[in-house]
Design a protein around this motif. Sequence first.
Motif, short mmCIF file in Angstrom:
data_model
loop_
_atom_site.label_atom_id
_atom_site.label_comp_id
_atom_site.label_asym_id
_atom_site.label_seq_id
_atom_site.Cartn_x
_atom_site.Cartn_y
_atom_site.Cartn_z
N PHE A 163 0.42 -2.02 -0.24
CA PHE A 163 -0.04 0.12 0.03
C PHE A 163 0.96 1.21 -0.15
N LYS A 164 1.56 1.29 -0.10
CA LYS A 164 2.75 2.01 -0.35
C LYS A 164 3.33 2.66 -1.43
N HIS A 165 3.43 1.52 -2.63
CA HIS A 165 3.53 1.70 -4.03
C HIS A 165 2.62 1.89 -4.73
N GLN A 166 2.49 2.60 -5.68
CA GLN A 166 2.18 2.66 -6.31
C GLN A 166 2.34 1.69 -7.88
N MET A 167 1.44 0.64 -7.78
CA MET A 167 1.78 -1.06 -8.74
C MET A 167 1.13 -0.97 -9.69
N GLY A 168 1.63 -1.41 -11.01
CA GLY A 168 0.73 -1.83 -11.69
C GLY A 168 1.02 -3.37 -11.85
N ASN A 169 1.96 -3.60 -12.90
CA ASN A 169 2.34 -5.24 -13.05
C ASN A 169 3.57 -5.58 -12.04
N ILE A 170 3.49 -6.57 -11.20
CA ILE A 170 4.77 -7.31 -10.71
C ILE A 170 5.30 -8.03 -11.25
N LEU A 171 5.43 -8.60 -12.93
CA LEU A 171 6.14 -8.93 -13.83
C LEU A 171 6.79 -8.82 -14.50
N ASN A 172 6.86 -7.08 -14.37
CA ASN A 172 8.42 -6.43 -14.67
C ASN A 172 8.75 -5.80 -13.53
N LEU A 173 9.00 -5.90 -12.24
CA LEU A 173 9.16 -5.59 -11.43
C LEU A 173 11.06 -6.64 -11.11
N SER A 174 11.77 -5.42 -10.59
CA SER A 174 12.91 -6.55 -9.85
C SER A 174 12.80 -6.57 -8.43
N MET A 175 12.56 -7.53 -8.00
CA MET A 175 12.14 -7.64 -6.43
C MET A 175 13.08 -8.50 -5.43
N LYS A 176 13.45 -8.50 -4.52
CA LYS A 176 13.87 -9.45 -3.33
C LYS A 176 13.02 -9.72 -1.98
N CYS A 177 13.39 -10.86 -2.05
CA CYS A 177 12.98 -11.01 -0.64
C CYS A 177 13.77 -12.17 0.30
N ASN A 178 12.34 -12.02 1.33
CA ASN A 178 13.42 -13.52 2.46
C ASN A 178 12.32 -14.26 3.30
#
Length: 221
Positions: A163-178
Amino acid sequence: MELIIKNISTHPFDASEVPSILDKEGVEWNTIDCHNWSENYPYKPQAKFRIANSENNILIQYDIDENSIRATELSDNGHVWEDSCCEFFIAPMNDGVYYNIECNCIGTLLIGVGKGRENRKLASKDILDQVKRWSSLEHKEIPLQKGRFHWQLALMIPISTFFKHQMGNILNLSMKCNIYKCGDKLCEPHFLSWSPITSTTPDFHRLEDFAKCIIKPNRIS
């Protein structure tokens, strides 16, 4: 390390459908087995997860075997990490902001956002309610118990959760996670991670230890 998230064509209407859909789509399991602080916390439960993307919803399923269980937090945004708990931390953008999505074994959720451990903003009820949850356990209090326990948990996390981001399609994102398994107040406290953590004491809020996270597009024939 790198987490490949399979993009699938089948979309569940409820979190209870996630396990069977991930079976059908052939989504593989990953182990949560980095025992980062084994000297001080020697117990290591069996923990695994699998993850996919469906129509901009992240689907994640956990499968846990452990020697004690606890679920005393019944209200969202409470101390779920003290119970039998699984956690998904994700930074969807390259801006230092990440979300902690934590859920105890009966489906009670906590979501926070920020750039570090301190001063994190908790999600509103409207945001929390958009995350569909399913547990193999009934949503009722489980006092601390010893024994052999097996449970599963599934979440449907829409991109509106970020909710802190304006996001469209996560297919195009470079993300990080754990991804983590913990239980601060279990009989044998433990702090496992999917990607290794380099701190000397338990700390899941380390963006520098998040791994690259990629959604694999559908193959076009």
